[in-house]
Design a protein around this motif. Sequence first.
Motif, PDB file in Angstrom:
ATOM      1  N   HIS A   1      58.192  36.575  14.663  1.00 42.84           N
ATOM      2  CA  HIS A   1      57.328  36.746  15.764  1.00 42.84           C
ATOM      3  C   HIS A   1      56.770  38.245  16.088  1.00 42.84           C
ATOM      4  N   THR A   2      57.252  39.070  15.008  1.00 44.96           N
ATOM      5  CA  THR A   2      56.344  40.287  14.975  1.00 44.96           C
ATOM      6  C   THR A   2      56.995  41.261  16.178  1.00 44.96           C
ATOM      7  N   GLN A   3      58.333  41.098  16.457  1.00 51.16           N
ATOM      8  CA  GLN A   3      58.605  41.801  17.633  1.00 51.16           C
ATOM      9  C   GLN A   3      60.329  42.609  17.187  1.00 51.16           C
ATOM     10  N   PHE A   4      60.674  43.361  17.794  1.00 45.52           N
ATOM     11  CA  PHE A   4      61.482  44.112  17.531  1.00 45.52           C
ATOM     12  C   PHE A   4      63.088  43.635  17.929  1.00 45.52           C
ATOM     13  N   LEU A   5      63.892  43.629  17.232  1.00 40.45           N
ATOM     14  CA  LEU A   5      65.580  43.178  17.294  1.00 40.45           C
ATOM     15  C   LEU A   5      66.190  44.491  17.588  1.00 40.45           C
TER      16      LEU A   5
ATOM     17  N   VAL B   1      62.364  42.082  21.532  1.00 36.01           N
ATOM     18  CA  VAL B   1      62.108  43.416  22.353  1.00 36.01           C
ATOM     19  C   VAL B   1      60.481  43.569  21.983  1.00 36.01           C
ATOM     20  N   ASP B   2      59.807  43.903  23.024  1.00 39.57           N
ATOM     21  CA  ASP B   2      58.583  44.326  22.789  1.00 39.57           C
ATOM     22  C   ASP B   2      58.214  45.542  22.242  1.00 39.57           C
ATOM     23  N   SER B   3      59.151  46.624  22.451  1.00 35.36           N
ATOM     24  CA  SER B   3      58.783  48.023  22.073  1.00 35.36           C
ATOM     25  C   SER B   3      59.936  48.619  22.291  1.00 35.36           C
TER      26      SER B   3
ATOM     27  N   ALA C   1      60.668  51.335  23.836  1.00 35.08           N
ATOM     28  CA  ALA C   1      60.922  52.016  25.035  1.00 35.08           C
ATOM     29  C   ALA C   1      61.327  50.880  26.101  1.00 35.08           C
ATOM     30  N   ALA C   2      60.804  49.543  25.884  1.00 35.42           N
ATOM     31  CA  ALA C   2      61.207  48.465  26.690  1.00 35.42           C
ATOM     32  C   ALA C   2      62.457  48.147  26.614  1.00 35.42           C
ATOM     33  N   CYS C   3      63.294  48.624  25.811  1.00 36.63           N
ATOM     34  CA  CYS C   3      64.820  48.229  25.579  1.00 36.63           C
ATOM     35  C   CYS C   3      65.523  49.226  26.497  1.00 36.63           C
ATOM     36  N   GLN C   4      64.901  50.166  26.875  1.00 37.25           N
ATOM     37  CA  GLN C   4      65.997  51.278  27.861  1.00 37.25           C
ATOM     38  C   GLN C   4      66.347  50.550  29.135  1.00 37.25           C
ATOM     39  N   PRO C   5      65.702  49.773  29.999  1.00 38.54           N
ATOM     40  CA  PRO C   5      66.328  49.218  31.130  1.00 38.54           C
ATOM     41  C   PRO C   5      67.634  48.193  30.861  1.00 38.54           C
ATOM     42  N   THR C   6      67.587  47.474  29.652  1.00 37.39           N
ATOM     43  CA  THR C   6      68.548  46.858  29.434  1.00 37.39           C
ATOM     44  C   THR C   6      69.694  47.735  28.916  1.00 37.39           C
ATOM     45  N   LEU C   7      69.651  48.903  28.307  1.00 40.90           N
ATOM     46  CA  LEU C   7      70.540  49.757  27.893  1.00 40.90           C
ATOM     47  C   LEU C   7      71.381  50.227  29.018  1.00 40.90           C
ATOM     48  N   SER C   8      70.655  50.677  29.983  1.00 36.75           N
ATOM     49  CA  SER C   8      71.008  51.216  31.136  1.00 36.75           C
ATOM     50  C   SER C   8      71.960  50.340  32.101  1.00 36.75           C
ATOM     51  N   ARG C   9      71.405  48.954  32.013  1.00 43.02           N
ATOM     52  CA  ARG C   9      72.289  47.978  32.683  1.00 43.02           C
ATOM     53  C   ARG C   9      73.658  47.723  31.775  1.00 43.02           C
ATOM     54  N   LEU C  10      73.549  47.776  30.568  1.00 37.40           N
ATOM     55  CA  LEU C  10      74.927  47.965  29.642  1.00 37.40           C
ATOM     56  C   LEU C  10      75.878  48.949  30.194  1.00 37.40           C
ATOM     57  N   LEU C  11      75.382  50.000  30.203  1.00 39.22           N
ATOM     58  CA  LEU C  11      76.145  51.359  30.646  1.00 39.22           C
ATOM     59  C   LEU C  11      76.798  51.135  32.160  1.00 39.22           C
TER      60      LEU C  11
END
Length: 589
Positions: A66-70, A128-130, A132-142
């Motif tokens: 899918h050429t997207q990030f894991l 994950v699109d980018s 930077a796009a992962c940051q909201p999920t990381l904040s929710r995990l915290l």
Amino acid sequence: MLRISALYDSDGKVTEYVGLFSDITAMKEHEKQLEHIAHYDALTNLPNRMLLADRMQQAMMQSLRHTQFLAVVFLDLDGFKGINDAHGHPVGDRFLIQLSSCIKAVLRESDTFARIGGDEFVALLLDVDSIAACQPTLSRLLAAAAQPVRIGDLVLQVTASLGVTFYPQGDGVGAEQLLRQADQAMYQAKVAGKNRFHVFDPTLDSSLRTYHASVDQIQHGMAKREFVLYYQPKVNMRTGKIVGAEALIRWQHPEKGLLLPAEFLPLIEDHPLSFELGQWVIDSALTQMEIWAAQGLTLAVSINIGAHQFKQADFVDRLRILLAAHSKVNPNNLEMEVLETSALDDLIGASDVIEECRALGVLFALDDFGTGYSSLTYLKRLRVKWLKIDQSFVHNMLDDPDDLSILTGVVSLALAFRREVIAEGVETAAHGAMLLQLGCDLAQGFGIARPMPAGELPNWMANWRNEPEWSNLPAIVHADLPLLFASVEHKAWVATIESFLMGGRVAPMQLDHHGCRFGAWLDSVPTSRHAMQPAIEAIEPLHLQMHECAAELYALHDQNRKEDALAKVGELKELLAAMLSQLKSLTMH
């Protein structure tokens, strides 16, 4: 389960079939239970390490398709051990069950949240699109990990440290390596203060791996006795006397050849190996001094002491042991050079070490003086014998007035505090002559001798001849310092004017011949000891002509006559050469 058996008669013909039915529900349930136990955590019912590995492989292939990030997130709870210690493991287990459920709830159905042991978890965030796009999920995990958890009458709360890495990467890493990267990033998050996330840096990781490999090579080189000491002579330029030699480490690398210290010492600057190598240098230098003594050669040797070695609590004790092991060496002939910056990190401690070494007979020099703080307080507190001027100032002093000013200041400080001064980086006779006129007699550098193996030094000493220009060259009196500065300042002034005419930076508009330092000195000549010297009569008109020529150059430039201005630069340089010749005549008297 159905099992059918055929029944035969005496002729071997099938006469009938018998079917046997059995209920295998219990067996299938047991198989399912075993499979669940094999792939899921018994406490939290989350995927375990085995199932995580399988899902990571699938997620990595999906990421490539899918050429997207894991994103691989390693999550470790901060302070969970305190819950177990204070309330017992049963409470800790219930806390983990509830908290892991809260954390899983903030993830998508397509994501994976696994427990890999204790209070360590891993999340796989797919598509994950980018980064930077992962940051909201990381904040929710915290935020989820920091939620209060009620167990009976207790309200318990922890935080989490997250380490994050992403796939794909440039060098095609595998699943296990991704987990190690995320784990390493999580550790950095804990070091940074916990309750935060840290993103793995592949470039930094590559540098660390290179660093560790380099340290291993240095350690291997020590074991193979690949390190050697070269010696660079130090001389009194005024008298021609050889006053000592500096021991300089080299690495005789089996593949790369002879390596200079800058190619390997910075790698171990803060590593315990630097102390071990430093001890080897002292021991080897003392051994060589014993060999020379047996040959009838007594020579003072200076050794560079690294910051890590100098700050060791047992530095003096170890030095005492080495001196005792080489009892034929007079400790007065061993000199220590410590970097100004490393000595000043802990002024009291450095002062104590220097005093203890003085009691042993070993003296100190402040190396690279002028590159650190150079405070008067430090010179007062540190009882060093020598100030060693950094070679960067010596190299440029013939062309840079600022470097010449620094040299003048260092020599004046040394005189005021009754310290000897030695310059490194003397490459030409002109460098040596300028230093002698400033009052610096001791020096070393390629203009005197390059560092050489110990076996070559006695022969060099036997054939050393001082520069004729240096012999008995007097130091200039303070009132005549403008004579020394005149040559350097006017060379820099002419170079700046030429650069300006070529389109460089704006040149200083100092065209008045009375405005420069030398012009002011010339105005005072009638009251000086140079008043009746013939060179003064020649210099004054040359100096005036130089400033008038410069004014003409600026006028041509302002008239947009750039080519005419550049053509006239040669005339300015000829005037400069003539003035420098007369200045040299003045400074020799």
